[in-house]
Scaffold this active site. Sequence first.
Site, PDB file in Angstrom:
ATOM      1  N   ARG A  94       0.838  -1.192   0.000  1.00  0.00           N
ATOM      2  CA  ARG A  94       0.000   0.000   0.000  1.00  0.00           C
ATOM      3  C   ARG A  94       0.878   1.248   0.000  1.00  0.00           C
ATOM      4  O   ARG A  94       1.976   1.236   0.546  1.00  0.00           O
ATOM      5  CB  ARG A  94      -0.927   0.019   1.219  1.00  0.00           C
ATOM      6  N   TYR A 117      -1.554  -3.436  -6.943  1.00  0.00           N
ATOM      7  CA  TYR A 117      -1.292  -4.297  -5.789  1.00  0.00           C
ATOM      8  C   TYR A 117      -2.287  -4.120  -4.631  1.00  0.00           C
ATOM      9  O   TYR A 117      -2.546  -2.998  -4.188  1.00  0.00           O
ATOM     10  CB  TYR A 117       0.126  -4.034  -5.251  1.00  0.00           C
ATOM     11  N   LYS A 157      -9.600  -2.002   1.649  1.00  0.00           N
ATOM     12  CA  LYS A 157      -9.274  -0.848   2.493  1.00  0.00           C
ATOM     13  C   LYS A 157     -10.078   0.397   2.084  1.00  0.00           C
ATOM     14  O   LYS A 157     -10.519   1.173   2.929  1.00  0.00           O
ATOM     15  CB  LYS A 157      -7.781  -0.543   2.414  1.00  0.00           C
ATOM     16  N   HIS A 199     -10.546  -2.133  11.532  1.00  0.00           N
ATOM     17  CA  HIS A 199      -9.456  -2.980  11.035  1.00  0.00           C
ATOM     18  C   HIS A 199      -9.236  -4.102  12.059  1.00  0.00           C
ATOM     19  O   HIS A 199      -8.262  -4.076  12.804  1.00  0.00           O
ATOM     20  CB  HIS A 199      -8.197  -2.107  10.884  1.00  0.00           C
ATOM     21  N   SER A 235      -1.256  -3.541  10.271  1.00  0.00           N
ATOM     22  CA  SER A 235      -0.983  -4.465   9.171  1.00  0.00           C
ATOM     23  C   SER A 235       0.263  -5.301   9.451  1.00  0.00           C
ATOM     24  O   SER A 235       1.263  -4.785   9.952  1.00  0.00           O
ATOM     25  CB  SER A 235      -0.770  -3.672   7.888  1.00  0.00           C
ATOM     26  N   CYS A 247       0.870  -7.604  11.654  1.00  0.00           N
ATOM     27  CA  CYS A 247       1.209  -7.823  13.071  1.00  0.00           C
ATOM     28  C   CYS A 247       0.525  -9.075  13.599  1.00  0.00           C
ATOM     29  O   CYS A 247       0.319  -9.224  14.801  1.00  0.00           O
ATOM     30  CB  CYS A 247       0.810  -6.613  13.919  1.00  0.00           C
ATOM     31  N   ASP A 285      -9.373  -9.539   8.974  1.00  0.00           N
ATOM     32  CA  ASP A 285      -8.865  -8.185   8.690  1.00  0.00           C
ATOM     33  C   ASP A 285      -9.848  -7.056   8.996  1.00  0.00           C
ATOM     34  O   ASP A 285      -9.420  -6.000   9.428  1.00  0.00           O
ATOM     35  CB  ASP A 285      -8.439  -8.102   7.219  1.00  0.00           C
ATOM     36  N   ARG A 302       1.898 -12.110  -0.615  1.00  0.00           N
ATOM     37  CA  ARG A 302       0.550 -12.428  -0.111  1.00  0.00           C
ATOM     38  C   ARG A 302      -0.041 -13.671  -0.762  1.00  0.00           C
ATOM     39  O   ARG A 302       0.316 -14.030  -1.879  1.00  0.00           O
ATOM     40  CB  ARG A 302      -0.392 -11.249  -0.434  1.00  0.00           C
TER      41      ARG A 302
HETATM   42  C1  OXD Z   1      -3.105  -4.412   5.311  1.00  0.00           C
HETATM   43  C2  OXD Z   1      -3.784  -5.520   4.629  1.00  0.00           C
HETATM   44  O1  OXD Z   1      -2.144  -3.858   4.768  1.00  0.00           O
HETATM   45  O2  OXD Z   1      -4.660  -6.128   5.259  1.00  0.00           O
HETATM   46  O3  OXD Z   1      -3.524  -4.059   6.409  1.00  0.00           O
HETATM   47  O4  OXD Z   1      -3.472  -5.824   3.458  1.00  0.00           O
HETATM   48 MN    MN Z   2      -5.188  -5.155   7.093  1.00  0.00          MN
END
Ligand code: OXD
Ligand code: MN
Length: 588
Positions: free
Chosen positions: A65, A204, A213, A233, A255, A257, A280, A374
Amino acid sequence: MPLKTWIDEIAALCCPKRVHLCDGSQEEFDAIAAEMVRSGVLVPLNPHKRPHSFWCHSHPDDVARVEENTFICSQKKEDAGPTNNWKDPLEMKQILKKLFHGCMKGRTMYVIPYCMGPLHSPFSRIGVEITDSPYVVLNMKIMTRMGKTALERLDAASFIPGVHSVGVPLQPGQKDVPWPCNPMNRWIVHFPEERAIWSYGSGYGGNALLGKKCFALRIASTLAHKEGWLAEHMLIVGITNPAGEKKYFAAAFPSACGKTNLAMLTPTLPGWKIECVGDDIAWMHFGADGRLYAINPEAGYFGVAPGTSFKTNPNAMRTIAHDTIFTNVALTEDKDVWWEGMEILSASSPPLTSWLGTPYDPASGKPAAYPNARFTVSAKQCPIYDKEAENPQGVPISAILFGGRRASTVPLVFESFNWNHGVFLGASVSSETTAASKGEMGRLRHDPFAMLPFCGYNMGDYFAHWLEMGRKSSSEKLPRIYYVNWFQKDNAGQFLWPGFGDNSRVLKWIFERTDHKGEAIDSPIGRLPKTLDLHGLQGINLDRLLSVDRNAWLGECDELFGYFKLFGDRLPQGLMEELKALRGRLEQ
Ligand code: OXD
Ligand code: MN
């Protein structure tokens, strides 16, 4: 605006070669994937090892991102707040008009109707994404309820429109590149009042899969603010104790974590069970009974691959055993996938193709998989997918966990004194940055509620909204709020807590606390466990894990005073009172 009018308008602006309205069928997915295999963008994986799965890699500058290129274009700058990039909507529209003019030349323009949330939930919302990326179509098919079913639910007055282009028009006869993108010219733009999304230059993840998001967090958070609910989130898990009693927890971590790991955890405590509702995003509404209910607006996982293994997250490994798209992981000689942390490579292991698509040299000192690589996979493939995950009303939340990646200061777990104190804990989250966003890694930054990159309005108003939500129900019906930190390190830089399946020991304490059991000790920062169930675990320094360093916390208070000042008069008084009360308790 009626859908057809909007599609015609965007087609006239972007000038695609053709327009394809997605029906969301498997045949459509297979046909698009086959075309991408023919053009060399997707590599089919070994059907004996990982059936119906694909490998691909992005442009090396399009891997995460891009927060510095993400904008909230509200009419007034103050409504975007100090944590968001802002531009005047009219000015931004001029920029976008130029960018999108002819940007899809030579490409197919796909129209993707999609539903965020279970198809028949009163809390679900419909979006339509227009994109010139077939990779986005495949990912949206997995991540959302997409196509005909969503189209049938579409109400012309209220769908969220999103336009996405990779920003690389093709001239007649020009050959395409495998991962078209425009890294020098990226714009991820939200118009919250109009409820519209425009994204240019990146193919991406969250930059391009607009349901995630952009819609389910940034735009949805503004809807939630207006309508009195929460778009967060957060992962959602079901947890069952050995007596068969079940509760649901939601947890917000920044993100990369470990949300996916917690959402699919395999408890090391015998008799405990975890089931996954989402990894998420959570949309939460109060039910008629005064409890908070959560749905997962997504239908799939876009999870971080590196670090995922049969040891750390066996359920994720089983989930991605088939029908998965892998992006930016390494490719093995026999056409399977590999990443750091999956299993040990030996000197005799066959050579790998790195995430860059070139032969991997282990002596390079660089990873074979990009740290933000991912997997995209349907939630239904998760062996512990919760039976209530598609419940249109959602699942009742008993506890909310906040947390970040902190090497020191923040104990393993503590409980808030009440809702307002819990909101303060959410607002005070800081975490070390990860590869999920472009930029420096490992730098400590404030990430309130893990929403810093995802809040679509003034974060001060967002804090006030959370305080307001607490006034809508009674304290015994509201979820209890906790702060957790799995990431404390000792002086030698080793983690003090094993994490992963052993986090069930922390969840057990929280479970018991929400049952008014489980003993706690008051401390200036909150209620700490008197002890945790460490049965079968050796060498744990629980005293250190649960210690509160007053000086470090006074420093934390100074930091927070400075941070809260950023919000000026949009900071709710209630939060400043909590901060002052914390300082008072620390100074006692
Ligand atoms: C993030 C995702 O970056 O879930 O939080 O992709
Ligand atoms: Mn996320």
